[in-house]
Design a protein around this motif. Structure first.
Motif, short mmCIF file in Angstrom:
data_model
loop_
_atom_site.label_atom_id
_atom_site.label_comp_id
_atom_site.label_asym_id
_atom_site.label_seq_id
_atom_site.Cartn_x
_atom_site.Cartn_y
_atom_site.Cartn_z
N ASP A 36 15.21 50.29 15.69
CA ASP A 36 16.53 50.86 16.09
C ASP A 36 17.30 49.37 16.64
OD1 ASP A 36 15.96 50.84 18.48
OD2 ASP A 36 15.92 52.74 18.78
N GLY A 37 16.72 48.30 16.61
CA GLY A 37 17.63 47.41 17.17
C GLY A 37 17.02 47.14 18.83
N ARG A 38 16.54 48.01 19.32
CA ARG A 38 15.96 47.82 20.74
C ARG A 38 14.62 48.10 20.73
NH1 ARG A 38 19.81 48.05 24.57
NH2 ARG A 38 18.31 48.98 26.09
N SER A 39 13.98 49.26 20.16
CA SER A 39 12.60 49.35 20.15
C SER A 39 11.98 49.46 18.69
CB SER A 39 12.34 50.79 20.70
OG SER A 39 12.93 51.75 20.20
N TYR A 40 10.83 49.58 18.69
CA TYR A 40 9.92 48.96 17.34
C TYR A 40 8.88 49.80 17.26
CZ TYR A 40 6.41 46.02 18.90
OH TYR A 40 5.28 45.41 19.61
N ARG A 41 8.31 50.07 16.15
CA ARG A 41 7.01 50.69 15.88
C ARG A 41 6.40 49.83 14.73
NH1 ARG A 41 5.33 54.81 12.39
NH2 ARG A 41 3.30 55.88 12.90
N GLU A 63 -1.62 50.54 15.51
CA GLU A 63 -0.27 50.88 15.82
C GLU A 63 0.13 49.97 17.06
OE1 GLU A 63 1.57 54.38 14.66
OE2 GLU A 63 2.34 54.75 16.76
N SER A 64 1.22 49.42 16.96
CA SER A 64 1.90 48.60 17.77
C SER A 64 3.25 49.18 18.53
CB SER A 64 1.92 47.11 17.54
OG SER A 64 2.82 46.44 18.76
N ARG A 65 3.52 49.52 19.57
CA ARG A 65 5.16 49.98 19.82
C ARG A 65 5.37 49.15 21.06
NH1 ARG A 65 1.50 54.25 19.37
NH2 ARG A 65 1.05 54.45 21.42
N GLY A 66 6.65 48.82 20.92
CA GLY A 66 7.33 47.82 21.88
C GLY A 66 8.77 47.86 21.73
N ILE A 67 9.41 46.74 22.36
CA ILE A 67 10.86 46.45 22.18
C ILE A 67 11.11 45.41 21.98
CG2 ILE A 67 11.45 48.22 24.40
CD1 ILE A 67 11.28 45.56 26.09
N PHE A 68 12.51 44.72 21.70
CA PHE A 68 12.69 43.59 21.32
C PHE A 68 13.54 42.74 22.62
CE2 PHE A 68 12.78 45.58 17.14
CZ PHE A 68 12.10 44.58 16.37
N ASP A 69 13.35 41.35 22.50
CA ASP A 69 14.18 40.56 23.28
C ASP A 69 14.90 39.39 22.45
OD1 ASP A 69 12.23 38.49 23.24
OD2 ASP A 69 11.49 38.94 25.07
N ALA A 70 15.65 38.57 22.91
CA ALA A 70 16.09 37.61 22.26
C ALA A 70 15.01 36.67 21.52
CB ALA A 70 16.95 36.70 23.07
N ALA A 71 13.83 36.48 22.06
CA ALA A 71 12.74 35.92 21.38
C ALA A 71 12.12 36.50 20.38
CB ALA A 71 11.87 35.26 22.60
N GLY A 72 12.12 37.92 20.31
CA GLY A 72 11.41 38.37 19.17
C GLY A 72 10.54 39.90 19.74
N TRP A 73 9.35 40.18 19.11
CA TRP A 73 8.82 41.28 19.46
C TRP A 73 8.00 41.30 20.92
CZ3 TRP A 73 8.68 44.74 14.82
CH2 TRP A 73 9.18 43.89 13.64
N ARG A 74 8.20 42.37 21.69
CA ARG A 74 7.50 42.57 22.74
C ARG A 74 6.89 43.54 22.84
NH1 ARG A 74 7.58 38.24 22.34
NH2 ARG A 74 9.12 36.56 23.18
N PRO A 75 5.40 43.93 22.65
CA PRO A 75 4.72 45.10 22.57
C PRO A 75 4.49 45.78 23.93
CG PRO A 75 3.10 43.01 22.42
CD PRO A 75 4.51 42.50 22.33
N LEU A 76 4.57 46.94 24.04
CA LEU A 76 4.31 47.89 25.33
C LEU A 76 2.87 48.59 25.30
CD1 LEU A 76 7.61 49.24 25.95
CD2 LEU A 76 6.56 47.18 26.93
N GLU A 77 2.74 48.88 23.87
CA GLU A 77 1.28 49.56 23.65
C GLU A 77 0.58 49.32 22.49
OE1 GLU A 77 1.54 54.08 25.41
OE2 GLU A 77 3.41 53.60 24.43
N PHE A 78 -0.67 49.29 22.45
CA PHE A 78 -1.22 48.57 21.09
C PHE A 78 -2.63 49.74 20.99
CE2 PHE A 78 -4.72 46.39 18.80
CZ PHE A 78 -4.11 46.27 17.83
N GLU A 79 -2.88 50.33 19.78
CA GLU A 79 -4.04 50.94 19.49
C GLU A 79 -4.72 50.72 18.40
OE1 GLU A 79 -2.76 55.22 21.85
OE2 GLU A 79 -2.55 55.00 19.59
N THR A 80 -6.06 50.56 18.32
CA THR A 80 -6.98 50.50 17.19
C THR A 80 -7.91 51.39 16.86
OG1 THR A 80 -6.83 47.99 17.06
CG2 THR A 80 -8.43 48.82 16.06
N GLN A 81 -8.03 52.20 15.75
CA GLN A 81 -8.80 53.47 15.76
C GLN A 81 -9.99 53.08 14.45
OE1 GLN A 81 -9.34 56.52 17.44
NE2 GLN A 81 -11.30 56.06 16.56
N ARG A 82 -10.98 52.78 14.52
CA ARG A 82 -11.91 52.86 13.51
C ARG A 82 -12.87 53.96 13.39
NH1 ARG A 82 -11.73 48.08 16.51
NH2 ARG A 82 -11.46 45.91 14.94
#
Length: 216
Positions: A36-41, A63-82
């Motif tokens: 949405d311009g501020r956060s991503y999934r 799945e990666s969830r986080g925010i953006f700053d001027a330099a790009g993607w900034r993850p806050l949470e990450f999960e891997t399920q096998r």
């Protein structure tokens, strides 16, 4: 944030997954994103298909969830399920200044640190004019500093036609896995991803479909 304004609000890339020098096709991967311009999934699913699915059914969801700053993607949470295995997770705790692994352990927060999924898209924010970068990546099990080398521009034959790409190589030492990525020079989408494990076996992902929602 500057980068978020230039990246499509939503989209997906479908990859054909093959193994080895003979290019045996054994799976498919789909990566999707929305922001949405501020956060991503970011969401990715990889699974075996065809005969391989009958012999060795497997599925990995990231799945990666986080925010953006001027330099790009900034993850806050990450999960891997096998399938059949416990979930791996990473939490990028900005308040505490730590990167926390779900399996235990943590390390001081590093500016611009990425996870295994956001890494592919953060490369789109890099300048191709700089030949070498270093980047910290948290996998869920460990935190590693990677060296990224930016190679030449070249043509790449893909199921989507001939594309001009920039070749990048990601390494973490002689005994570690390595990854190569071919980014479309026009939109910086990852068209091809090659992973080489410690035993020398290679796994290729090549884009067969790119569907994006343009910025409004």
């Amino acid at each position: 944030p500057t980068f978020a304004r230039s990246w499509p609000r939503a989209g997906r890339i479908v990859y054909q997954v093959s193994r080895g020098a003979d290019g045996f096709v054994f799976g498919q991967s789909e990566q999707r994103w929305e922001h949405d311009g501020r956060s991503y999934r970011l969401h990715a699913e990889t699974e075996t298909t065809g005969l391989a699915a009958l012999i060795f059914p497997a599925k990995v969801v990231q799945e990666s969830r986080g925010i953006f700053d001027a330099a790009g993607w900034r993850p806050l949470e990450f999960e891997t399920q096998r399938e059949g295995k416990s979930k791996d997770s990473v939490r990028f705790d900005l308040e505490q200044g730590r990167i926390v692994l779900g399996r235990g352990g943590s390390a001081p927060f590093v500016t611009a640190a990425q996870d295994l999924l956001s890494l592919f898209y953060q490369l789109a924010a890099f300048s191709f004019d700089v030949p070498n970068y270093s980047l910290t990546v948290a996998t869920g099990r460990k935190i590693t500093a990677y060296a990224i080398s930016v190679g030449d521009e070249m043509p790449l034959e893909t199921p989507l036609g001939m594309r001009r790409v920039r070749h990048l190589v990601i390494t973490a030492g002689k005994q570690e896995d390595s990854t190569e990525i071919w980014l479309d020079v026009t939109n910086h989408m990852p068209l091809k991803i090659r992973h080489r494990d410690r035993k020398g076996e290679t796994f290729d992902q090549i884009a067969t479909l790119i569907d994006v929602e343009p910025q409004q």
